[in-house]
Design a protein around this motif. Structure first.
Motif, PDB file in Angstrom:
ATOM      1  N   TYR A  16       5.826   9.199   7.786  1.00  0.00           N
ATOM      2  CA  TYR A  16       6.437   8.566   6.624  1.00  0.00           C
ATOM      3  C   TYR A  16       7.039   9.644   5.738  1.00  0.00           C
ATOM      4  CZ  TYR A  16       3.912   4.282   7.772  1.00  0.00           C
ATOM      5  OH  TYR A  16       3.442   3.165   8.397  1.00  0.00           O
ATOM      6  N   LYS A  51       4.874   1.663   0.972  1.00  0.00           N
ATOM      7  CA  LYS A  51       5.169   1.598   2.399  1.00  0.00           C
ATOM      8  C   LYS A  51       6.527   0.966   2.693  1.00  0.00           C
ATOM      9  CE  LYS A  51       3.365   0.086   6.766  1.00  0.00           C
ATOM     10  NZ  LYS A  51       2.546  -0.851   7.478  1.00  0.00           N
ATOM     11  N   ARG A  74       0.836  -1.207   0.000  1.00  0.00           N
ATOM     12  CA  ARG A  74       0.000   0.000   0.000  1.00  0.00           C
ATOM     13  C   ARG A  74       0.867   1.251   0.000  1.00  0.00           C
ATOM     14  NH1 ARG A  74      -1.347   2.897   4.592  1.00  0.00           N
ATOM     15  NH2 ARG A  74      -0.298   2.199   6.489  1.00  0.00           N
ATOM     16  N   GLN A  75       0.288   2.339  -0.481  1.00  0.00           N
ATOM     17  CA  GLN A  75       1.027   3.593  -0.547  1.00  0.00           C
ATOM     18  C   GLN A  75       0.723   4.435   0.676  1.00  0.00           C
ATOM     19  OE1 GLN A  75      -0.317   5.097  -4.315  1.00  0.00           O
ATOM     20  NE2 GLN A  75       1.381   4.138  -5.391  1.00  0.00           N
ATOM     21  N   VAL A  76       1.718   5.159   1.128  1.00  0.00           N
ATOM     22  CA  VAL A  76       1.576   6.042   2.288  1.00  0.00           C
ATOM     23  C   VAL A  76       1.857   7.471   1.842  1.00  0.00           C
ATOM     24  CG1 VAL A  76       2.139   4.291   4.004  1.00  0.00           C
ATOM     25  CG2 VAL A  76       3.957   5.603   2.961  1.00  0.00           C
ATOM     26  N   ASP A  77       1.413   8.426   2.631  1.00  0.00           N
ATOM     27  CA  ASP A  77       1.624   9.841   2.316  1.00  0.00           C
ATOM     28  C   ASP A  77       2.925  10.322   2.942  1.00  0.00           C
ATOM     29  OD1 ASP A  77      -0.758  10.207   0.917  1.00  0.00           O
ATOM     30  OD2 ASP A  77      -1.884  10.564   2.760  1.00  0.00           O
ATOM     31  N   CYS A  78       3.743  10.984   2.140  1.00  0.00           N
ATOM     32  CA  CYS A  78       4.938  11.635   2.662  1.00  0.00           C
ATOM     33  C   CYS A  78       4.494  12.860   3.465  1.00  0.00           C
ATOM     34  CB  CYS A  78       5.852  12.046   1.514  1.00  0.00           C
ATOM     35  SG  CYS A  78       7.276  13.015   2.029  1.00  0.00           S
ATOM     36  N   HIS A 101      10.299   5.651   7.730  1.00  0.00           N
ATOM     37  CA  HIS A 101       9.307   5.948   8.766  1.00  0.00           C
ATOM     38  C   HIS A 101       9.996   6.248  10.088  1.00  0.00           C
ATOM     39  CE1 HIS A 101       9.838   1.749  10.105  1.00  0.00           C
ATOM     40  NE2 HIS A 101       9.816   1.473   8.810  1.00  0.00           N
ATOM     41  N   LYS A 153       3.267   9.863  -2.753  1.00  0.00           N
ATOM     42  CA  LYS A 153       2.818   8.576  -2.249  1.00  0.00           C
ATOM     43  C   LYS A 153       3.828   7.472  -2.550  1.00  0.00           C
ATOM     44  CE  LYS A 153      -2.024   9.336  -2.040  1.00  0.00           C
ATOM     45  NZ  LYS A 153      -2.325   9.122  -0.668  1.00  0.00           N
TER      46      LYS A 153
END
Length: 80
Positions: A60, A20, A7-11, A25, A17
Motif C-alpha cells: 500500500y 484503505k 480501516r487505515q493501512v501502512d504506506c 495498492h 496511515k
C-alpha cells in the motif's frame, strides 16, 4: 450512502496511515530465490518438476509516495 470510516493501512514508503480506499495498492509476486540460485536449486533438487514457492505481498502507498516513486502518474482535474 457512503462507506463511512474504513480501516487505515501502512504506506510501505513513508509509513503514514492513509485510509484503505484512498491508498494505492500493488500486488507483488516474486520468487523466494533469485534467478542465479534458481538454476543451482533445480540441479540439486531430488524431485522432478518441483516448483519453488513464490512470495506474495500486497503493498500500500499513500498518494504522495505513489506519485513520487512513479507508481501512478499525476492526472489533471478532469481525469480525476
Amino acid at each position: 450512502k457512503g462507506r463511512g470510516k474504513t480501516r487505515q493501512v501502512d504506506c510501505v514508503h513513508c509509513f503514514c496511515k492513509p485510509p484503505k480506499d484512498k491508498a494505492v495498492h500493488r500486488y507483488n509476486i516474486r520468487n523466494i530465490v533469485d534467478s542465479g540460485a534458481m538454476n543451482d536449486l533445480r540441479a540439486a533438487c531430488a524431485i522432478e518438476g518441483y516448483v519453488v514457492p513464490k512470495l506474495y505481498a500486497k503493498s500500500y502507498y499513500c498518494i504522495s509516495c505513489a506519485v513520487h516513486s512513479r507508481i501512478v502518474r499525476v492526472r489533471n482535474r478532469e481525469a480525476r
